[in-house]
Design a protein around this motif. Sequence first.
Motif, PDB file in Angstrom:
ATOM      1  N   ILE A 212       0.905   3.669   5.338  1.00  0.00           N
ATOM      2  CA  ILE A 212       1.877   2.287   5.462  1.00  0.00           C
ATOM      3  C   ILE A 212       2.203   2.077   4.172  1.00  0.00           C
ATOM      4  O   ILE A 212       1.834   2.044   3.074  1.00  0.00           O
ATOM      5  N   ARG A 213       3.725   1.673   4.263  1.00  0.00           N
ATOM      6  CA  ARG A 213       4.576   1.170   3.155  1.00  0.00           C
ATOM      7  C   ARG A 213       4.714  -0.206   3.132  1.00  0.00           C
ATOM      8  O   ARG A 213       4.394  -1.056   4.036  1.00  0.00           O
ATOM      9  N   HIS A 214       5.594  -0.673   2.288  1.00  0.00           N
ATOM     10  CA  HIS A 214       6.110  -2.151   1.937  1.00  0.00           C
ATOM     11  C   HIS A 214       4.863  -2.993   2.005  1.00  0.00           C
ATOM     12  O   HIS A 214       5.086  -4.333   2.670  1.00  0.00           O
ATOM     13  N   LYS A 215       4.144  -2.808   1.466  1.00  0.00           N
ATOM     14  CA  LYS A 215       2.927  -3.777   1.138  1.00  0.00           C
ATOM     15  C   LYS A 215       3.103  -4.572  -0.182  1.00  0.00           C
ATOM     16  O   LYS A 215       3.505  -4.175  -1.172  1.00  0.00           O
ATOM     17  N   TRP A 216       2.853  -5.802  -0.077  1.00  0.00           N
ATOM     18  CA  TRP A 216       2.988  -6.757  -1.159  1.00  0.00           C
ATOM     19  C   TRP A 216       1.458  -6.921  -1.819  1.00  0.00           C
ATOM     20  O   TRP A 216       1.363  -7.963  -2.560  1.00  0.00           O
ATOM     21  N   SER A 217       0.409  -6.185  -1.310  1.00  0.00           N
ATOM     22  CA  SER A 217      -0.763  -6.616  -1.774  1.00  0.00           C
ATOM     23  C   SER A 217      -1.658  -4.903  -1.617  1.00  0.00           C
ATOM     24  O   SER A 217      -1.190  -4.307  -0.798  1.00  0.00           O
ATOM     25  N   LEU A 218      -2.673  -4.922  -2.772  1.00  0.00           N
ATOM     26  CA  LEU A 218      -3.159  -3.571  -2.851  1.00  0.00           C
ATOM     27  C   LEU A 218      -1.994  -2.279  -2.882  1.00  0.00           C
ATOM     28  O   LEU A 218      -2.019  -1.310  -2.086  1.00  0.00           O
ATOM     29  N   ARG A 219      -1.181  -2.499  -3.757  1.00  0.00           N
ATOM     30  CA  ARG A 219      -0.137  -1.779  -3.813  1.00  0.00           C
ATOM     31  C   ARG A 219      -0.639  -0.230  -4.369  1.00  0.00           C
ATOM     32  O   ARG A 219       0.119   0.650  -4.080  1.00  0.00           O
ATOM     33  N   ALA A 220      -1.491  -0.222  -5.332  1.00  0.00           N
ATOM     34  CA  ALA A 220      -1.976   1.098  -5.901  1.00  0.00           C
ATOM     35  C   ALA A 220      -3.099   1.392  -5.086  1.00  0.00           C
ATOM     36  O   ALA A 220      -4.349   1.549  -5.759  1.00  0.00           O
ATOM     37  N   SER A 221      -2.943   1.631  -3.738  1.00  0.00           N
ATOM     38  CA  SER A 221      -3.880   2.146  -2.981  1.00  0.00           C
ATOM     39  C   SER A 221      -3.531   2.651  -1.761  1.00  0.00           C
ATOM     40  O   SER A 221      -2.440   2.483  -1.343  1.00  0.00           O
TER      41      SER A 221
END
Length: 398
Positions: A212-221
């Motif tokens: 899953i891409r385009h996250k604005w949270s837990l990006r280093a996961s």
Amino acid sequence: MSARPPSRPPFDPYDPLGLDDLLTPEDLAVRDTVRDWAADRVLPQIADWYERGELPVIRELARELGSIGALGMPLTGYGCAGASAVQYGLACLELEAADSGVRSLVSVQGSLAMYAIHRYGSAAQKERWLPSMAAGEVIGCFGLTEPDHGSDPAAMRTHAKRAGSDWVLSGRKMWITNGSVAGVAVVWAQTDDGVRGFLVPADTPGFSAPEIRHKWSLRASVTSELVLDGVRLPADAVLPEATGLGGPLSCLNHARYGIVWGAMGAARSCFESALEYAKSREQFGRPIAGFQLTQAKLADMAVELHKGILLAHHLGQRMDAGRLRPEQVSFGKLNNVREAIEICRTARTILGANGISLEYPVMRHATNLESVLTYEGTVEMHQLVLGKALTGLDAFRG
């Protein structure tokens, strides 16, 4: 002549309640080992990983975490450390002080995937998977949440049907930490006998885990979807000791306990950043730490931070004594994550414009905690768990 009273230690702004006095030498050794590892391997690069939205060395980090005994810490045997619940909590605090994504890697590996196998698996399943998972050589994930069913897992659509002696799984899981790098997935599915858990090797035909891409949270996961398209598994892939939702919910309870500690790690990082910034940042001819409003913010942050750590330690002692109830874990998760977010937001106001910069950890922690707030039980769900415990009335349904 009366005895001289013992001398009082100096006030420590980083441990104002003297909570280190509650820890044994073994506890402190575990904490310091994880803290030193995070300082060496995560903190120098985490802002870059976060900005890029990836954790590029996750397999390497997993092996290193295995080498210091951080994977499946409270479990016994099979290469696991057999640590106390308090020691595991301290590790979670230090990992999340670096970044929530790294703590999530450890939580999902140990408290969800490994715990499920250790608690509900057969002897052969434990021997096959746990030693390599404890060493970080195999990464695991935990498939419960679905695109349309998060807080109500009983309504899951993923199902498993018998085909002779085999099982055939079909369905989708969503928001799965470690999914696309996992060697084995613990997948929960509806069967004619109720909800059952299955061990799905990642190379099984019909199984895929798009990231899953385009996250604005837990990006280093690493966060993924799990797709099960007619996945055929042998009879011995099912977890024999788990029938019904009690299995996955007990795993979640174990992982939530780690969050109670971990959230305070993120909060501590933001508090310490704000404290140091306030002492060095000058406005109107003096450090802003000398202004009453800033001191009030710092005092309130310190109070909630260390109350939260004290609560986490208390719950850890109850877990070690075999007396910790799920409602008490909900108490801790609800309080500590809410307070951690508020501490991060207050730290942001002290840092001003610098609070949004990745040169400081504050905004990164604040955005990460927005995920921590809702995964493994939303605020509302934990409020209702406590509400039911307090009143004896179930408000979940009708």
